[in-house]
Design an enzyme around this catalytic site. Structure first.
Site, PDB file in Angstrom:
ATOM      1  N   ASP A   8       0.928  -1.039   0.013  1.00  0.00           N
ATOM      2  CA  ASP A   8       0.021   0.041   0.065  1.00  0.00           C
ATOM      3  C   ASP A   8       0.836   1.296  -0.116  1.00  0.00           C
ATOM      4  O   ASP A   8       2.084   1.104   0.375  1.00  0.00           O
ATOM      5  CB  ASP A   8      -0.951   0.099   1.265  1.00  0.00           C
ATOM      6  CG  ASP A   8      -1.805   1.164   1.229  1.00  0.00           C
ATOM      7  OD1 ASP A   8      -2.320   1.601   0.210  1.00  0.00           O
ATOM      8  OD2 ASP A   8      -2.206   1.705   2.266  1.00  0.00           O
ATOM      9  N   SER A   9       0.253   2.368  -0.610  1.00  0.00           N
ATOM     10  CA  SER A   9       1.107   3.509  -0.608  1.00  0.00           C
ATOM     11  C   SER A   9       1.376   4.050   0.790  1.00  0.00           C
ATOM     12  O   SER A   9       2.159   4.909   1.198  1.00  0.00           O
ATOM     13  CB  SER A   9       0.181   4.631  -1.362  1.00  0.00           C
ATOM     14  OG  SER A   9      -1.133   4.867  -0.685  1.00  0.00           O
ATOM     15  N   CYS A  71      -4.196  -1.045  -2.126  1.00  0.00           N
ATOM     16  CA  CYS A  71      -4.315   0.387  -2.406  1.00  0.00           C
ATOM     17  C   CYS A  71      -5.241   0.900  -3.495  1.00  0.00           C
ATOM     18  O   CYS A  71      -4.892   0.201  -4.671  1.00  0.00           O
ATOM     19  CB  CYS A  71      -2.696   0.902  -2.511  1.00  0.00           C
ATOM     20  SG  CYS A  71      -2.880   2.719  -3.208  1.00  0.00           S
ATOM     21  N   GLU A 156      -5.352   9.447   9.787  1.00  0.00           N
ATOM     22  CA  GLU A 156      -3.777   9.527  10.058  1.00  0.00           C
ATOM     23  C   GLU A 156      -3.486  10.499  11.261  1.00  0.00           C
ATOM     24  O   GLU A 156      -2.252  10.301  11.602  1.00  0.00           O
ATOM     25  CB  GLU A 156      -3.188   9.848   8.688  1.00  0.00           C
ATOM     26  CG  GLU A 156      -3.244   8.874   7.603  1.00  0.00           C
ATOM     27  CD  GLU A 156      -2.081   8.831   6.805  1.00  0.00           C
ATOM     28  OE1 GLU A 156      -1.399   9.649   6.683  1.00  0.00           O
ATOM     29  OE2 GLU A 156      -2.063   7.795   5.787  1.00  0.00           O
ATOM     30  N   CYS A 190     -11.403   3.172  -0.360  1.00  0.00           N
ATOM     31  CA  CYS A 190     -10.153   3.731   0.161  1.00  0.00           C
ATOM     32  C   CYS A 190      -9.987   2.820   1.456  1.00  0.00           C
ATOM     33  O   CYS A 190     -10.864   2.686   2.244  1.00  0.00           O
ATOM     34  CB  CYS A 190     -10.073   5.065   0.585  1.00  0.00           C
ATOM     35  SG  CYS A 190      -8.634   5.413   1.436  1.00  0.00           S
ATOM     36  N   HIS A 192      -8.284   3.244   4.100  1.00  0.00           N
ATOM     37  CA  HIS A 192      -8.380   3.982   5.298  1.00  0.00           C
ATOM     38  C   HIS A 192      -9.794   3.898   5.746  1.00  0.00           C
ATOM     39  O   HIS A 192      -9.882   3.910   6.957  1.00  0.00           O
ATOM     40  CB  HIS A 192      -7.839   5.345   5.015  1.00  0.00           C
ATOM     41  CG  HIS A 192      -6.507   5.616   5.039  1.00  0.00           C
ATOM     42  ND1 HIS A 192      -5.780   5.096   4.004  1.00  0.00           N
ATOM     43  CD2 HIS A 192      -5.593   6.177   6.127  1.00  0.00           C
ATOM     44  CE1 HIS A 192      -4.390   5.715   4.141  1.00  0.00           C
ATOM     45  NE2 HIS A 192      -4.249   6.187   5.332  1.00  0.00           N
TER      46      HIS A 192
END
Length: 272
Positions: A8-9, A71, A156, A190, A192
């Site tokens: 993943d990025s 990702c 984040e 996504c 996240h």
């Protein structure tokens, strides 16, 4: 024999790895987060392809015969080129899979109205990958997309469960649902976004299904390995997990615990 690689990025792919390990605990895994160059969402196709290919090659070098690109942006903007052009040249016997196709294959079996909302990053939305993939499997399904640029920073910064997150969760949900009153399924496009599921469900009207990718991708991978015994036989099974980051390992380890649900210890991976 070698581990399954998960790339993943940044950190989001850990929500996918978490579900894969839960579904397939016997296997070994190596996770690589390209945190030093994240986020990928606003970068161009060529840059994302170059970064993704480099990280896939790193995982191949570590012995992974199979890599999951966990990702959405990299799956949207780099996966097909890697599968069609790069793999035959650099590792014809290895395989690289993404997260968009498994999710797209599920959508049409869940929606009752045939209208689906997709919440994702700018990069994934602009790629049109979800509408294109969903249309392949379910031509009758109508899709609506919305970029949610504030959600990743909220997560984040570990603010996704705070009262301050409410405004941005409600704002994006109201926008996507204003597109059609018949939307009955929302895809979290996504990796996240599963960390916001509680908030999202809190502000959604009843009757709307929220799809997180982790369980879908884990189930899809399990099915893939059943259908491809030639790949399954190449995977090591010692229940070991390794973690790499292109950024600072102590910072990664602290953040990774939020996404993975338990402590991890990572190593530094150098990139070009």
């Amino acid at each position: 024999m070698g581990p399954i690689g998960v790339f993943d990025s940044g950190y989001g792919g850990l929500t996918v790895l978490k579900e894969i390990v839960r579904e397939l605990p016997a296997y070994d895994y190596i996770y690589l987060g390209d945190n030093a160059r994240a986020p990928y969402g606003n970068r161009g196709f060529d840059t994302i392809h170059a970064y993704t290919l480099e990280c896939v090659q790193k995982l191949f070098d570590l012995g992974c015969p199979l890599v999951i690109i966990a990702c959405n942006t990299a799956s949207a903007k780099a996966l097909r080129t890697i599968q069609q052009k790069d793999l035959p040249r650099i590792a014809p016997d290895n395989r690289v899979l993404g997260v968009i196709r498994p999710t797209s294959e599920m959508v049409g079996t869940i929606t009752q109205t045939g209208e689906v909302g997709i919440l994702a990053t700018n990069g994934t939305v602009s790629s049109e990958s979800y509408p294109l993939e969903i249309h392949k499997f379910f031509p009758h399904v109508k899709t609506y997309q919305l970029a949610c640029p504030m959600w990743v920073p909220l997560i984040e910064n570990n603010e996704h469960e705070s009262d301050g997150a409410d405004y941005f969760v409600k704002e994006y949900l109201e926008k996507i649902l204003s597109e059609s009153s018949d939307i009955d399924t929302l895809v979290l496009g996504c990796t996240h976004y599963p960390l916001l599921v509680k908030k999202i469900k809190q502000f959604l009207p009843g009757g709307i299904t929220v799809l997180s990718q982790g369980k879908i991708v884990a189930h899809s991978l399990k099915d893939y390995l059943k259908r491809h015994p030639e790949m399954e036989s190449r995977l090591s099974k010692q229940q070991q997990q390794q973690f790499y980051t292109t950024d600072d390992p102590p910072i990664f380890d602290k953040m990774a615990e939020i996404f993975f649900g338990k402590k991890v210890t990572s190593k530094k991976m150098l990139t070009k």
